[in-house]
Scaffold this motif. Sequence first.
Motif, PDB file in Angstrom:
ATOM      1  N   VAL A 128      -5.021   0.827 -20.786  1.00  0.00           N
ATOM      2  CA  VAL A 128      -3.556   0.771 -20.773  1.00  0.00           C
ATOM      3  C   VAL A 128      -2.985   1.314 -22.080  1.00  0.00           C
ATOM      4  N   ALA A 129      -3.630   0.995 -23.193  1.00  0.00           N
ATOM      5  CA  ALA A 129      -3.147   1.502 -24.482  1.00  0.00           C
ATOM      6  C   ALA A 129      -3.190   3.022 -24.520  1.00  0.00           C
ATOM      7  N   ALA A 130      -4.236   3.617 -23.961  1.00  0.00           N
ATOM      8  CA  ALA A 130      -4.331   5.080 -23.913  1.00  0.00           C
ATOM      9  C   ALA A 130      -3.229   5.663 -23.042  1.00  0.00           C
ATOM     10  N   ILE A 131      -2.978   5.038 -21.903  1.00  0.00           N
ATOM     11  CA  ILE A 131      -1.914   5.496 -21.012  1.00  0.00           C
ATOM     12  C   ILE A 131      -0.563   5.426 -21.714  1.00  0.00           C
ATOM     13  N   ARG A 132      -0.350   4.341 -22.449  1.00  0.00           N
ATOM     14  CA  ARG A 132       0.932   4.169 -23.154  1.00  0.00           C
ATOM     15  C   ARG A 132       1.136   5.268 -24.198  1.00  0.00           C
ATOM     16  N   ARG A 133       0.087   5.587 -24.949  1.00  0.00           N
ATOM     17  CA  ARG A 133       0.222   6.637 -25.960  1.00  0.00           C
ATOM     18  C   ARG A 133       0.508   7.983 -25.318  1.00  0.00           C
ATOM     19  N   ILE A 134      -0.147   8.265 -24.207  1.00  0.00           N
ATOM     20  CA  ILE A 134       0.061   9.537 -23.508  1.00  0.00           C
ATOM     21  C   ILE A 134       1.485   9.611 -22.957  1.00  0.00           C
ATOM     22  N   ALA A 135       1.924   8.557 -22.284  1.00  0.00           N
ATOM     23  CA  ALA A 135       3.266   8.553 -21.696  1.00  0.00           C
ATOM     24  C   ALA A 135       4.349   8.649 -22.762  1.00  0.00           C
ATOM     25  N   ALA A 136       4.101   8.042 -23.923  1.00  0.00           N
ATOM     26  CA  ALA A 136       5.090   8.078 -25.005  1.00  0.00           C
ATOM     27  C   ALA A 136       5.180   9.448 -25.660  1.00  0.00           C
ATOM     28  N   ALA A 137       4.135  10.253 -25.493  1.00  0.00           N
ATOM     29  CA  ALA A 137       4.084  11.560 -26.158  1.00  0.00           C
ATOM     30  C   ALA A 137       4.721  12.673 -25.336  1.00  0.00           C
ATOM     31  N   THR A 138       5.123  12.382 -24.105  1.00  0.00           N
ATOM     32  CA  THR A 138       5.593  13.445 -23.219  1.00  0.00           C
ATOM     33  C   THR A 138       6.785  13.006 -22.386  1.00  0.00           C
ATOM     34  N   ALA A 139       7.561  13.978 -21.966  1.00  0.00           N
ATOM     35  CA  ALA A 139       8.656  13.717 -21.030  1.00  0.00           C
ATOM     36  C   ALA A 139       8.216  13.952 -19.596  1.00  0.00           C
ATOM     37  N   LEU A 140       6.986  14.417 -19.406  1.00  0.00           N
ATOM     38  CA  LEU A 140       6.486  14.716 -18.070  1.00  0.00           C
ATOM     39  C   LEU A 140       6.053  13.442 -17.335  1.00  0.00           C
ATOM     40  N   PRO A 141       6.053  13.470 -16.004  1.00  0.00           N
ATOM     41  CA  PRO A 141       5.479  12.344 -15.254  1.00  0.00           C
ATOM     42  C   PRO A 141       3.997  12.214 -15.565  1.00  0.00           C
ATOM     43  N   VAL A 142       3.529  10.980 -15.667  1.00  0.00           N
ATOM     44  CA  VAL A 142       2.121  10.710 -15.962  1.00  0.00           C
ATOM     45  C   VAL A 142       1.519   9.879 -14.842  1.00  0.00           C
ATOM     46  N   THR A 143       0.357  10.304 -14.361  1.00  0.00           N
ATOM     47  CA  THR A 143      -0.390   9.503 -13.401  1.00  0.00           C
ATOM     48  C   THR A 143      -1.689   9.074 -14.057  1.00  0.00           C
ATOM     49  N   ALA A 144      -2.085   7.832 -13.816  1.00  0.00           N
ATOM     50  CA  ALA A 144      -3.219   7.232 -14.524  1.00  0.00           C
ATOM     51  C   ALA A 144      -4.384   6.971 -13.578  1.00  0.00           C
ATOM     52  N   ASP A 145      -5.567   7.346 -14.017  1.00  0.00           N
ATOM     53  CA  ASP A 145      -6.794   7.029 -13.297  1.00  0.00           C
ATOM     54  C   ASP A 145      -7.199   5.614 -13.685  1.00  0.00           C
ATOM     55  N   ILE A 146      -7.108   4.672 -12.732  1.00  0.00           N
ATOM     56  CA  ILE A 146      -7.450   3.278 -13.034  1.00  0.00           C
ATOM     57  C   ILE A 146      -8.757   2.867 -12.349  1.00  0.00           C
ATOM     58  N   GLU A 147      -9.586   3.852 -12.022  1.00  0.00           N
ATOM     59  CA  GLU A 147     -10.890   3.596 -11.409  1.00  0.00           C
ATOM     60  C   GLU A 147     -10.730   2.674 -10.194  1.00  0.00           C
ATOM     61  N   THR A 148     -11.409   1.527 -10.167  1.00  0.00           N
ATOM     62  CA  THR A 148     -11.253   0.618  -9.021  1.00  0.00           C
ATOM     63  C   THR A 148     -10.216  -0.472  -9.291  1.00  0.00           C
ATOM     64  N   GLY A 149      -9.484  -0.339 -10.392  1.00  0.00           N
ATOM     65  CA  GLY A 149      -8.410  -1.279 -10.680  1.00  0.00           C
ATOM     66  C   GLY A 149      -8.688  -2.244 -11.806  1.00  0.00           C
ATOM     67  N   TYR A 150      -9.864  -2.157 -12.438  1.00  0.00           N
ATOM     68  CA  TYR A 150     -10.218  -3.054 -13.544  1.00  0.00           C
ATOM     69  C   TYR A 150     -10.007  -4.515 -13.152  1.00  0.00           C
ATOM     70  N   ALA A 151     -10.458  -4.848 -11.956  1.00  0.00           N
ATOM     71  CA  ALA A 151     -10.238  -6.202 -11.436  1.00  0.00           C
ATOM     72  C   ALA A 151     -11.529  -6.861 -10.960  1.00  0.00           C
ATOM     73  N   GLY A 152     -12.666  -6.387 -11.462  1.00  0.00           N
ATOM     74  CA  GLY A 152     -13.933  -6.989 -11.081  1.00  0.00           C
ATOM     75  C   GLY A 152     -14.661  -6.203 -10.017  1.00  0.00           C
ATOM     76  N   SER A 153     -15.862  -6.630  -9.701  1.00  0.00           N
ATOM     77  CA  SER A 153     -16.688  -5.968  -8.698  1.00  0.00           C
ATOM     78  C   SER A 153     -16.359  -6.512  -7.315  1.00  0.00           C
ATOM     79  N   ASP A 154     -16.948  -5.885  -6.292  1.00  0.00           N
ATOM     80  CA  ASP A 154     -16.694  -6.338  -4.930  1.00  0.00           C
ATOM     81  C   ASP A 154     -17.073  -7.802  -4.752  1.00  0.00           C
TER      82      ASP A 154
END
Length: 289
Positions: free
Chosen positions: A75-101
């Motif tokens: 999330v910190a990386a996403i925040r730095r990227i979004a703050a650096a640009t006026a463009l729309p940003v989409t984030a790869d969150i893998e499986t959601g960082y919410a644990g395994s199946d």
Amino acid sequence: MTPHPSASAQSAKAAAFHQLHSAAAAPLVLVNVWDAASAKLVEEAGATALATSSSAVSWSLGFPDGNHLPVDLAVAAIRRIAAATALPVTADIETGYAGSDGAFDDGLLRQTVTAVLEAGAVGVNLEDSGGDPLTPVAEQARRIGLVRDAAEDFGVALFINARTDTYLSGRFPESAFEETLQRAAAYVAAGADGIFVPGVTDLHVLHELARRIAAPLNALAGVGAASVGELHDAGVRRISIGGNTAKAAYATVSRVAAEVLGDGNWSELAGARSHAEMDALFAPGDADE
């Protein structure tokens, strides 16, 4: 539920990002980034939107790819990227960082989505590669529904790009096409806005997937893949290069280091951007407020 205070500021970006997937003249081409500097360089090159690469972000922070990155660092990386640009940003969150199946936490998934939206993203990639062989269709569709609900509670029309690893995993050698269509239909019904099928380079297969999936198709490209024009003609509406941007950048680091530590030559530094050019990327007032 009352929309999040920052929702109104993101709504325009979210709408613009959705629109980029529907342009008939050209596909959305994403050169994936992992930090503020890579984001600014890609924006400078003419990008219309930015996408993070989970593998590149993970490597840059000292973790292997594949749901090993702590969510707060992501999330910190996403925040730095979004703050650096006026463009729309989409984030790869893998499986959601919410644990395994075996120990998946719905509450953590909602927290991830809310945190990513608070960080400034207007889109996410959510993949089904967490299970063996993949997360069951119904379960993955349920998770996509949770992501959609969390975004609606926040107040932003989040673009959910549902990734399926039916081809990339190699687990369906005889039935990948049919499995992909089944999963795509379920994911779209659950609230996905796009379908990402990495691992497919055959233009005929991509054409048939694009024709039969009721959402914009995202293809992964790189060396040896068809051109942007060919992919567009096949019906692909979104093209990304994933961790390949970072791999190329890190290969440059490797070459420079090998040369400097080897024969002491500096030729691999030729063509480097100047100090002033790099500083200029972050001139006051250029970043998105």
